[in-house]
Each structure stands twice: as C-alpha cells, then as structure tokens.
Design a protein around this motif. Sequence first.
Motif, PDB file in Angstrom:
ATOM      1  N   ASP A   1     -10.962 -11.273 -13.330  1.00 39.05           N
ATOM      2  CA  ASP A   1     -11.408 -10.463 -14.126  1.00 39.05           C
ATOM      3  C   ASP A   1     -10.202  -9.582 -14.981  1.00 39.05           C
ATOM      4  O   ASP A   1      -9.063  -9.551 -14.739  1.00 39.05           O
ATOM      5  CB  ASP A   1     -11.773  -8.880 -12.958  1.00 39.05           C
ATOM      6  N   ILE A   2     -10.871  -9.731 -16.378  1.00 42.43           N
ATOM      7  CA  ILE A   2      -9.822  -9.079 -17.273  1.00 42.43           C
ATOM      8  C   ILE A   2     -10.069  -7.898 -17.871  1.00 42.43           C
ATOM      9  O   ILE A   2      -9.416  -7.466 -18.689  1.00 42.43           O
ATOM     10  CB  ILE A   2     -10.095 -10.291 -18.357  1.00 42.43           C
ATOM     11  N   HIS A   3     -10.889  -7.197 -17.229  1.00 38.43           N
ATOM     12  CA  HIS A   3     -11.358  -5.804 -17.873  1.00 38.43           C
ATOM     13  C   HIS A   3     -10.276  -4.786 -17.264  1.00 38.43           C
ATOM     14  O   HIS A   3     -10.163  -4.769 -15.923  1.00 38.43           O
ATOM     15  CB  HIS A   3     -12.761  -5.627 -17.196  1.00 38.43           C
ATOM     16  N   ASP A   4      -9.732  -4.060 -18.253  1.00 40.62           N
ATOM     17  CA  ASP A   4      -8.758  -2.947 -17.746  1.00 40.62           C
ATOM     18  C   ASP A   4      -8.993  -1.619 -18.665  1.00 40.62           C
ATOM     19  O   ASP A   4      -7.999  -0.789 -18.049  1.00 40.62           O
ATOM     20  CB  ASP A   4      -7.336  -3.483 -18.094  1.00 40.62           C
ATOM     21  N   ILE A   5     -10.107  -1.344 -19.109  1.00 34.41           N
ATOM     22  CA  ILE A   5     -10.143  -0.095 -19.568  1.00 34.41           C
ATOM     23  C   ILE A   5     -10.086   1.026 -18.515  1.00 34.41           C
ATOM     24  O   ILE A   5      -9.213   1.968 -18.618  1.00 34.41           O
ATOM     25  CB  ILE A   5     -11.365  -0.155 -20.778  1.00 34.41           C
TER      26      ILE A   5
ATOM     27  N   ILE B   1      -4.086  -7.172 -15.316  1.00 35.18           N
ATOM     28  CA  ILE B   1      -5.373  -8.073 -14.936  1.00 35.18           C
ATOM     29  C   ILE B   1      -5.363  -9.169 -14.141  1.00 35.18           C
ATOM     30  O   ILE B   1      -4.230  -9.763 -14.150  1.00 35.18           O
ATOM     31  CB  ILE B   1      -6.035  -8.368 -16.205  1.00 35.18           C
ATOM     32  N   ASN B   2      -6.355  -9.727 -13.447  1.00 34.92           N
ATOM     33  CA  ASN B   2      -6.512 -11.076 -13.093  1.00 34.92           C
ATOM     34  C   ASN B   2      -5.409 -11.286 -12.049  1.00 34.92           C
ATOM     35  O   ASN B   2      -4.646 -12.248 -12.065  1.00 34.92           O
ATOM     36  CB  ASN B   2      -6.355 -12.202 -14.185  1.00 34.92           C
TER      37      ASN B   2
END
Lengths: 207, 229
Positions: free
Chosen positions: B115-119, B140-141
């Motif tokens: 998962d690259i989502h970090d907001i 991330i990840n």
Amino acid sequence: MTNTSHKTLIIACGALAKEILFLKKMLGDAGRSIDLQCLPADYHNTPRKIIPGLEKVIAERGCHYDRILIGYGDCGTGGHLDAFVAKNNLELLPGAHCYAFFAGLDEFDALMEEELGSFFLTDYLVKFFDTLIIKGMGVDKHPDLKDIYFANYKRVVYLAQTEDLELQKQAKAAAQTLELDYEYKFIGYGMLADAMDTLALREPAYV
Amino acid sequence: MSDEDDEIILKDLDDTQLVEQMQDDLYDGLADEVVEGTQILLDRGWDANAVLTDALVEGMRIVGVDFRDGILFVPEVLQCASAMKGGMSLLRPILANTENSAGLGTYVIGTVKGDIHDIGKNLVGMMLEGAGFEVIDLGINNPVENYLEAIDKHQPAILGMSALLTTTMPYMGVVIEELDKRGILKELPVMVGGAPVNQEFSDAINAHTYGRDAAMTAELAKAIVGKNR
C-alpha cells in the motif's frame, strides 16, 4: 399481469455506462432483458454515497426485476459493498475497482507487482480526467495538492477499452500533468464482458 | 460593505477571540493566518504546548469531526493540515527544547506492505505529534520486518498501522500475528486505521485499538499511555 421474469437490472457507476450499453448491444436479443441504471460517476471520490444511492434505486425499481447486478468493484467502500450485496442477495463485479475487472484480476495483480505506484486510467477516466481528478480532487484550486496525492505514484497506466488515438493523446497529457511516466495497454472490457455474457445466458435467480 | 472593511486584524483580538479565530482559519485552510496567530500568541507569552493544544490540535479535531460527518472532504482537510503544519513549524523548535515535549513516548507508524497511500497516516502522525508523541514514521509499503526493526530500535509506546485498500488491510493481521509469536504483542499496544478499516476488523485481527480518524486516534493514543486530559 405483465411478465417481468428473466429481467436483469444493472445498477452501475456512471463511469461504466457507455461500456455496459456497448456490451448490451453486442449481446443482441439476449441483451434486451438487461436494463441499466447508473449512479453519478463522481461517487468515485465520495464512496460513502454509493450504498445509499444503490438502496434508493433498489427501493424504486428493484421489484420489477428478478436479478440485480451491482456494477461496481469495492470502489473504496471498504468492504461495505460486499456486505450490502450479500445481505440483499445481489451480485457484484469482482475486484477493487473498475480498472481491476477490466484488466482481469491476475493481470491487474501483475501490473501492481510490476509497479506498486501505478495510477490507472480507463477510457472514462481519461475522458473525464479534468473533471474527476483535477477538479474533483481540488487540484485546480490548490495545485500543491497534486504533490500530496501523487507523491508515491510512479506511472500512469492507461488500461484502454477502445483503441482511440485521441484518448491515448489525452492519457499521455494526463500523465504529464501528474509528472508521472506513462504506459498504455489495450485490454478491452475484460471481466465486465464476462459478467454481461453470464447474465444474458443464465436462468433467472429471483431476488 | 467591502471585504477590506471585514478584515480581521488578528493582533487586535484578545486571547480567547484569537484562539477561536485561529481555529476558524485552520478550518478554512488559511496557513498564513494560522502562522500569524501562532506567532502572536507566542509573543504574548503563551506556552508553545498551550498554543499547539488549544488552537491547532483543537482546530484539527473540529476538522476531523466534520470530515467524519461528510461535511469536509479530503482536499479541504489537506488544506487544513497544511495550515496546521505552518503553525507547527513555529512551535516545533520551541517544543524540542522544552522538557514536556514528546512526553508521551514514541509512536511508530507506517502504511502496510503493498500500500502506497499515506495521506491519512500523515494526518494521524501530525495529530500524534500535536498530542505530544515522538512520531517515527516508517512511510509506505512496510513489510513486517520494518515494523520489527523499528520496534527494536525505538522501543515505542504504541505501534500504528494504516491501510487504504481492502486488499492490503489484511496485512495488518499478519504483522500482529508475528508480534504475538514473538511475545511482543502483550507489551505493545497496536492501533490500526485507514478508510476500509472498522472496529469489527480491528477486533478480528486482535488489534488493541481502532483509530477512526486522525483526531480520535490521537485521543485514544493518549488514553492508552494514560495521559488523557
């Protein structure tokens, strides 16, 4: 009394309208038993509106059909759509998003394996890139948001349903706007076509 | 009446009015105004922690509630976060030199593997920092090895994991299982969060606490370490 058996209603994201109507036409006579009702495509950015939207359509039209297919993937509902579909004895397209079932789940997994930072576009998302992504996500008003949203992405992958040079040009421009690499793959309608074929061929299952 | 006539002069407001105005400005994503308000309060002799807690963190808490209720959306929340960051850029150097900074211990946080989502994770990190934690952000990840290494190195009070996708959130369970196998879980509270995560999932994977949103996560984290206001 009107015979309404063998009728299927697809309630889908507006982003799939053109594709579903095309596939319905391709089915010929078998496609005539399939009706389509769409919800606004911008629910892509506000997934919490999807289930209430579906409930409204089902309440209004569901009784006229013996089968209902929900034309969504998970689409950011966090599994709630799966639960909703199971509870109401409906059917749902496979995968997390439309680009996953267009690509096919194995191909989609392979693309993600190849580059986790892939941002996917379909024909619809290319056509409405400015409306859904740039304006819909507020980048037009606050350009600095672009870097926040897309910092971890490396490439735009355009998974095309049709071979359209103008759309390819637009997709490439979208990648440039996001300052990402660009890749193009023609994949057609994938599992959406399979689902439509299955609907047209199957015996009715009363909902 | 022209806009010019309506303009609020921050330095003319008393402390209570100014704090309320800063919360409004933060809500509206007005970074320059939030920075100006922060500086005014500091100039008036306010403690940096009080500015952070009363003006910035409280402002973001209101933002979090309206985000949860569907009144604000991600673009607006990110503007609010930018405004808060502006204020924090003034406070951070002061807090770093005071005894009570990072008084709540270390909080290791990271988005899970695949998962690259970090907001959302970044918002949580900001609120945790505002609450008084020293935040170690793994990015991330993250495979389980990254979490284990960070736990070993930083000895955190809490571990937090984030995921945006239904396909990646099960990995939180993988990490928790590994922590359990190694006997770490009974000593280390694990918080989980992210758009698809809910209380049922959190319970199912044996997480200590589910953080519904950034503000709530910070409150719950404080409760875990026994420092609720």
